[in-house]
Design an enzyme around this catalytic site. Sequence first.
Site, short mmCIF file in Angstrom:
data_model
loop_
_atom_site.label_atom_id
_atom_site.label_comp_id
_atom_site.label_asym_id
_atom_site.label_seq_id
_atom_site.Cartn_x
_atom_site.Cartn_y
_atom_site.Cartn_z
N CYS A 1 -25.31 -13.24 -21.43
CA CYS A 1 -24.87 -14.44 -21.06
C CYS A 1 -25.87 -14.55 -19.71
O CYS A 1 -25.77 -15.64 -19.21
CB CYS A 1 -23.60 -14.60 -20.57
SG CYS A 1 -22.98 -13.68 -19.08
N CYS B 1 -27.06 -9.89 -17.15
CA CYS B 1 -26.37 -9.54 -18.50
C CYS B 1 -27.38 -9.93 -19.60
O CYS B 1 -28.01 -10.99 -19.39
CB CYS B 1 -24.99 -10.38 -18.72
SG CYS B 1 -24.40 -10.44 -20.27
N CYS C 1 -17.99 -13.11 -20.08
CA CYS C 1 -19.22 -13.34 -21.01
C CYS C 1 -19.22 -14.23 -21.81
O CYS C 1 -20.06 -14.99 -22.26
CB CYS C 1 -19.70 -11.90 -21.34
SG CYS C 1 -21.45 -11.67 -21.93
N GLY D 1 0.84 -1.17 -0.03
CA GLY D 1 -0.02 0.26 0.03
C GLY D 1 0.72 1.16 -0.02
O GLY D 1 0.33 2.46 -0.20
N CYS E 1 -22.15 -7.76 -19.86
CA CYS E 1 -20.90 -8.04 -18.99
C CYS E 1 -19.68 -7.00 -19.15
O CYS E 1 -19.42 -6.95 -20.50
CB CYS E 1 -20.35 -9.35 -18.85
SG CYS E 1 -21.28 -10.67 -18.17
#
Lengths: 259, 289
Positions: B241, B238, B269, B29, B263
């Site tokens: 899909c 979606c 997808c 970080g 997606c």
Amino acid sequence: MTGAHPLLSVRDLTRSYGTRRGCADIAFDLWPGEVMGIVGESGSGKSTLLGCLAGHLVPDAGRVVFDTRAEGPRDVLAMAEPERRMLARTDWAFVHQNPRDGLRMGVSAGGNVGERLMAVGARHYGQIRSQALDWLGRVEIAADRIDDKPRQFSGGMQQRLQIARNLVTGPRLVFMDEPTGGLDVSVQARLLDLLRGLVRQMGLSAVIVTHDLAVVRLLADRLMVMKDGLVVEQGLTDQVLDDPQHPYTQLLVSSVLQA
Amino acid sequence: MKDYNFAYLDEATKRMIRRAILKAVAVPGYQVPFASREMPMPYGWGTGGVQVTAACLTPEDRLKVIDQGADDTTNAVSIRKFFQRTAGIDVTERTHEATIIQTRHRIPEAPLTEGQILVYQVPIPEPLRFLEPRETETRRMHALEEYGLMHVKLYEDIARNGEIATAYAYPVKVQGRYVMDPSPIPKFDNPKLSDCAALQLFGAGREQRIYALPPHTQVVSLDFDDHPFVAAKAPHACDLCGDAASYLDEVITDDAGGRMFVCSDTDHCATRRASGHAGRLGGSEGAAA
């Protein structure tokens, strides 16, 4: 409030700018609940002294001993920076002359007041907000202004907001640099009234730098008069103002315009 | 291929970047400064990500590049071609086949595995930038762990919108220490940052910073007790899909208010459709694609 130690004890504090003297050999004790005024003309070293006390400036020599809650008297100048900054946002407060220096102008009033709470770990929005509302009420800012930005506030309101932002964590020592500078007299009077009330209610100790003798007479228990970086006279406020001994203090007192 | 050193950058530069990466991995970080080079693309097109990818690539690697989840957008195609030409490595569009994935604005839907590296393109690495403009001050705030200001931003969000309205680049705390900008991924992807099996590297070219999340690092999205973090997405499935759990793009299809949700992760997808899943429009357009 402990009575054993002064809250703030300053010895031999000196700060120069190159060969020019900022302030020199300052020594005083501030006891819990006491308000000390520092007066003097522009360039007399008042702000330098306040900056050194509050940790904004590094003094060349001297000691600033603060009576911490946890560990008793500690030399602030010898502290590590995280400790000093922690102190600065919990036990200390600093009210700037210009609210722009002390506020975040792009953050709402509520956010400004809440910042110190969040900085010491508050993570409950509802509680932060209700505390912010409480403090806005205490400094006479209407509750419906909580989401307004400080730049939409008048000068006097900004100054009151700055005070709320500083006092929300319940500090024990407040540094004020010309808190009423630049405000018109009626606004000044209300601000002073408010400050006096808060100082009494919360048992605050304060160091107030100003050139306005009326302000110190109203607020300060004790007075220090500075000239050319040195303290020329100190004592009880009434005593210094009513019976000034040093020629400079006499000049200062006699220069006040009588309304 | 002979015209370039492997992966475009010279070896000394790659070594310098690897040193920064090692430091970043050692301090999760923390933003490590590095001497970012001029790349043959403008800032904002992923110069930081490209340099990190170049420093990590080996001839055996298989690279996948996505932009907003898609393998077929300009930025993704250009970067993929760039490394094909300068490093001669294999490329893929399959998440699970890739060893290095460079991404802009998304984390793939498929879970990442050990041994994979996810490289993020980062425009602004400093999460405190818009709250405190002084870099000297923000560095000090990171050093002293003074992160109250980050919550002021979230407070302002709630005060103004009634909820935390930050939808992307949602600030996180890494391993209980550094507050980090996860790059502009949607906050939907934030939970995937935490305890991820892959190594995650973040490169900011213009800002000259690299930071990292080693595998299985704990990453927590900042929030309030009474306004907890929510990983939001469009409340639809979606249309191709039929997946109701993936992150969606809204596509306007005509001038009469017609629209579809698909997606944003094209590989996810396509894989689902290949295995027989179909959404609202999946029968016709899905078969055609």
